[in-house]
Enzyme design. Structure first.
Site: not given
Ligand code: A3P
Length: 323
Positions: A70, A72-73, A75, A135, A165, A223, A286
């Site tokens: 959680k 920013g993986t 992204w 991870h 998150s 992030y 979000k």
């Molecule tokens: P939130 O739950 O705070 O919204 P991971 O990819 O490591 O599982 O992290 C998930 C988090 O990244 C979630 O945060 C998700 O909404 C956010 N996320 C996913 N895609 C994104 C993007 N393109 N830009 C910014 N945040 C993103």
């Protein structure tokens, strides 16, 4: 090589006996996790991680993305895909890589694939340069990864937002039709590090220290920096991946990987990640910074800030804490 991974029924048996010896915890009162060399895993991930550590052969031109959960993986996967495989001309065309499949489909999380039938064949068969993700903590990377010239990009996030998150995500996958697991109890697990791939602080610190030792091989991103200075960070990421990108290309990459766009692509609104069964949509909530302000009590905030100060003291690492 693939046969090494496939013929691991004896290792499965030995992991079962190993599990009996390990500290165990029932996460969210549902999911058994086990502590191995300081970090917590589900049994199938631990089994896979042990095989990964002993047998994975890195290629010098691999790009390995790494993160705890959680942070920013998704992204980061999307950004790297766009940098390596996109171009401004494919904007919104069907051949654009992000429209052809979810970031998790294109960039497999390696320990989720091991032991699933034929999954390793997919990783073995990926053309170079491979883009793969883990991870797992730094100490679980194979010697082959550490000794090769492959590059690692690590992403992390403020632990307060990471925690919220994660709490949302775990509720969505473990308790979809039930009341959420109490925030206070989840906080207790997170702050003590007793959650999948935790402790957060140790995970982050080991990659951070490795990135200081080998900046040419390990790029450390946050992030928050991506949110605050997206252009600068994407240029830095692209240059690390060996791609030079001009302003137009950077804008295109950022637009393609923006939260709202990714969240609303058909490939991410529907379906499951093929190798772990998680809903593609569950990775988009979000996508903002400081949402944890809406959930954490002042005591919880102070608790995580204090842990950060203690754990990161003298490291030079700053994770955008508010207090
Ligand atoms: P939130 O739950 O705070 O919204 P991971 O990819 O490591 O599982 O992290 C998930 C988090 O990244 C979630 O945060 C998700 O909404 C956010 N996320 C996913 N895609 C994104 C993007 N393109 N830009 C910014 N945040 C993103």
């Amino acid at each position: 090589m693939a046969s090494n991974y496939e013929s691991n029924s004896s290792s499965a048996t030995s992991v079962e006996s190993l599990l009996d010896e390990l500290p165990k915890h029932k996460l969210f009162d549902i999911c058994d996790i086990y502590q191995w060399e300081g970090f917590w895993y589900e049994s199938r991930i631990l089994e896979a991680a042990l095989v990964f550590k002993s047998q994975f052969i890195a290629r010098d031109d691999d790009f390995i993305l790494a993160s705890t959960v959680k942070t920013g993986t998704t992204w980061l996967k999307a950004l790297c895909l766009s940098i390596l495989h996109g171009n401004p001309d494919d904007k919104n065309k069907e051949e654009e890589i992000l429209k052809k499949g979810s970031p998790h489909m294109h960039v497999p999380t390696i320990e989720s694939m091991i032991f699933e039938e034929n999954r390793y064949a997919i990783i073995e068969g990926m053309p170079s340069p491979r883009l793969i993700h883990t991870h797992l903590p730094y100490n679980f990377l194979s010697d082959s990864v550490k000794n090769s010239k492959c590059k690692i990009v690590y992403i992390t996030r403020n632990p307060k937002d990471t925690f919220i998150s994660w709490w949302y995500f775990m509720n969505s996958i473990l308790r979809p039709n039930e009341e959420p697991f109490p925030l206070e109890k989840a906080f207790d697990c997170f702050s003590k590090g007793v959650y999948i791939h935790g402790p957060f602080f140790d995970h982050v610190l080991r990659y951070w220290n490795a990135s200081l030792e080998m900046p040419e091989r390990i790029l450390f991103l946050t992030y928050e920096e991506l949110k605050i200075d997206p252009t600068g960070q994407v240029k830095k990421l692209a240059s690390f991946l060996g791609k030079s990108v001009d302003e137009v290309e950077v804008d295109d990459i950022l637009w393609k990987c923006s939260f709202e766009r990714l969240k609303n692509l058909e490939v991410n609104k529907n379906g499951y990640v093929p190798y772990n069964g998680l809903l593609n949509a569950s990775f988009y909530r979000k996508g903002v910074i400081e949402d944890s302000r809406n959930y954490l009590t002042p005591d919880m905030e102070e608790n995580l800030s204090r842990l950060c100060r203690e754990k990161f003291q003298g490291s030079g690492l700053d994770l955008y804490l508010r207090r």
